[in-house]
Scaffold this motif. Structure first.
Motif, mmCIF file in Angstrom:
data_model
loop_
_atom_site.group_PDB
_atom_site.id
_atom_site.type_symbol
_atom_site.label_atom_id
_atom_site.label_comp_id
_atom_site.label_asym_id
_atom_site.label_seq_id
_atom_site.Cartn_x
_atom_site.Cartn_y
_atom_site.Cartn_z
ATOM 1 N N PHE A 50 4.285 5.176 -3.830
ATOM 2 C CA PHE A 50 5.147 4.278 -3.062
ATOM 3 C C PHE A 50 4.833 4.288 -1.573
ATOM 4 O O PHE A 50 5.043 3.307 -0.878
ATOM 5 C CB PHE A 50 6.621 4.623 -3.295
ATOM 6 N N MET A 51 4.343 5.392 -1.059
ATOM 7 C CA MET A 51 4.089 5.512 0.371
ATOM 8 C C MET A 51 2.656 5.148 0.751
ATOM 9 O O MET A 51 2.320 5.114 1.924
ATOM 10 C CB MET A 51 4.369 6.951 0.825
ATOM 11 N N PHE A 52 1.796 4.841 -0.220
ATOM 12 C CA PHE A 52 0.381 4.612 0.062
ATOM 13 C C PHE A 52 0.162 3.530 1.105
ATOM 14 O O PHE A 52 -0.580 3.721 2.062
ATOM 15 C CB PHE A 52 -0.377 4.269 -1.233
ATOM 16 N N GLN A 53 0.812 2.373 0.933
ATOM 17 C CA GLN A 53 0.580 1.258 1.856
ATOM 18 C C GLN A 53 1.042 1.611 3.269
ATOM 19 O O GLN A 53 0.350 1.318 4.235
ATOM 20 C CB GLN A 53 1.282 -0.009 1.368
ATOM 21 N N LEU A 54 2.196 2.244 3.376
ATOM 22 C CA LEU A 54 2.690 2.641 4.690
ATOM 23 C C LEU A 54 1.744 3.648 5.344
ATOM 24 O O LEU A 54 1.373 3.504 6.515
ATOM 25 C CB LEU A 54 4.091 3.241 4.580
ATOM 26 N N LEU A 55 1.356 4.657 4.600
ATOM 27 C CA LEU A 55 0.458 5.669 5.138
ATOM 28 C C LEU A 55 -0.899 5.071 5.500
ATOM 29 O O LEU A 55 -1.506 5.441 6.502
ATOM 30 C CB LEU A 55 0.293 6.815 4.139
ATOM 31 N N ARG A 56 -1.385 4.116 4.704
ATOM 32 C CA ARG A 56 -2.664 3.456 4.991
ATOM 33 C C ARG A 56 -2.576 2.693 6.298
ATOM 34 O O ARG A 56 -3.444 2.790 7.152
ATOM 35 C CB ARG A 56 -3.031 2.516 3.842
ATOM 36 N N THR A 57 -1.495 1.942 6.483
ATOM 37 C CA THR A 57 -1.314 1.151 7.698
ATOM 38 C C THR A 57 -1.224 2.051 8.925
ATOM 39 O O THR A 57 -1.892 1.803 9.935
ATOM 40 C CB THR A 57 -0.042 0.289 7.589
ATOM 41 N N VAL A 58 -0.418 3.096 8.832
ATOM 42 C CA VAL A 58 -0.278 4.023 9.951
ATOM 43 C C VAL A 58 -1.619 4.697 10.245
ATOM 44 O O VAL A 58 -2.020 4.839 11.402
ATOM 45 C CB VAL A 58 0.820 5.070 9.659
#
Length: 128
Positions: A50-58
């Motif tokens: 679930f956090m992959f996209q957020l972590l990728r963007t950051v």
């Protein structure tokens, strides 16, 4: 038979006695750790998905800032004031020539009010 416990070699019977004491005072056994570890693993996997996209963007934005390279999907805007039109044109030309910006807009006739060395100052400036 000797058993290695931390920095101390102890007899297997002493190890068993220590384990029994630990069980009596409420230290969980191996079975509890295994089911707890499974729950922790499942939770970690779900959070990662679930956090992959957020972590990728950051991560991409942090890399972009740290390496001074442009990464797709990141944008920046900077507002810079210059004392006159000549300085503004020279600075804008240098920024575009070095490909630090695709375009620099020069906005004339800005009135800036600011504090400098304990006094309120007013100046006419040019905005980039």
């Amino acid at each position: 038979m000797l058993f290695y416990d931390g920095f101390i070699n102890i007899e297997l019977s002493q190890f068993a006695a220590r384990r029994k004491r630990a069980m009596r005072i409420g230290v969980p056994g191996a079975e509890t750790f295994q089911s707890g570890s499974l729950k922790a693993l499942i939770l970690t996997v779900l959070l990662s998905v679930f956090m992959f996209q957020l972590l990728r963007t950051v991560g991409l934005r942090a890399f972009s800032m740290a390496s001074e390279t442009y990464m797709s999907g990141t944008h920046s805007a900077a507002f810079v004031t210059c004392p006159n039109d000549t300085v503004a044109k020279d600075l804008a030309r240098g920024i575009v020539e070095r490909k630090l910006a695709a375009c620099v807009n020069i906005v004339p006739a800005i009135k800036s009010v600011y504090e400098w060395q304990g006094k309120i100052e007013e100046d006419n400036e040019v905005l980039l």
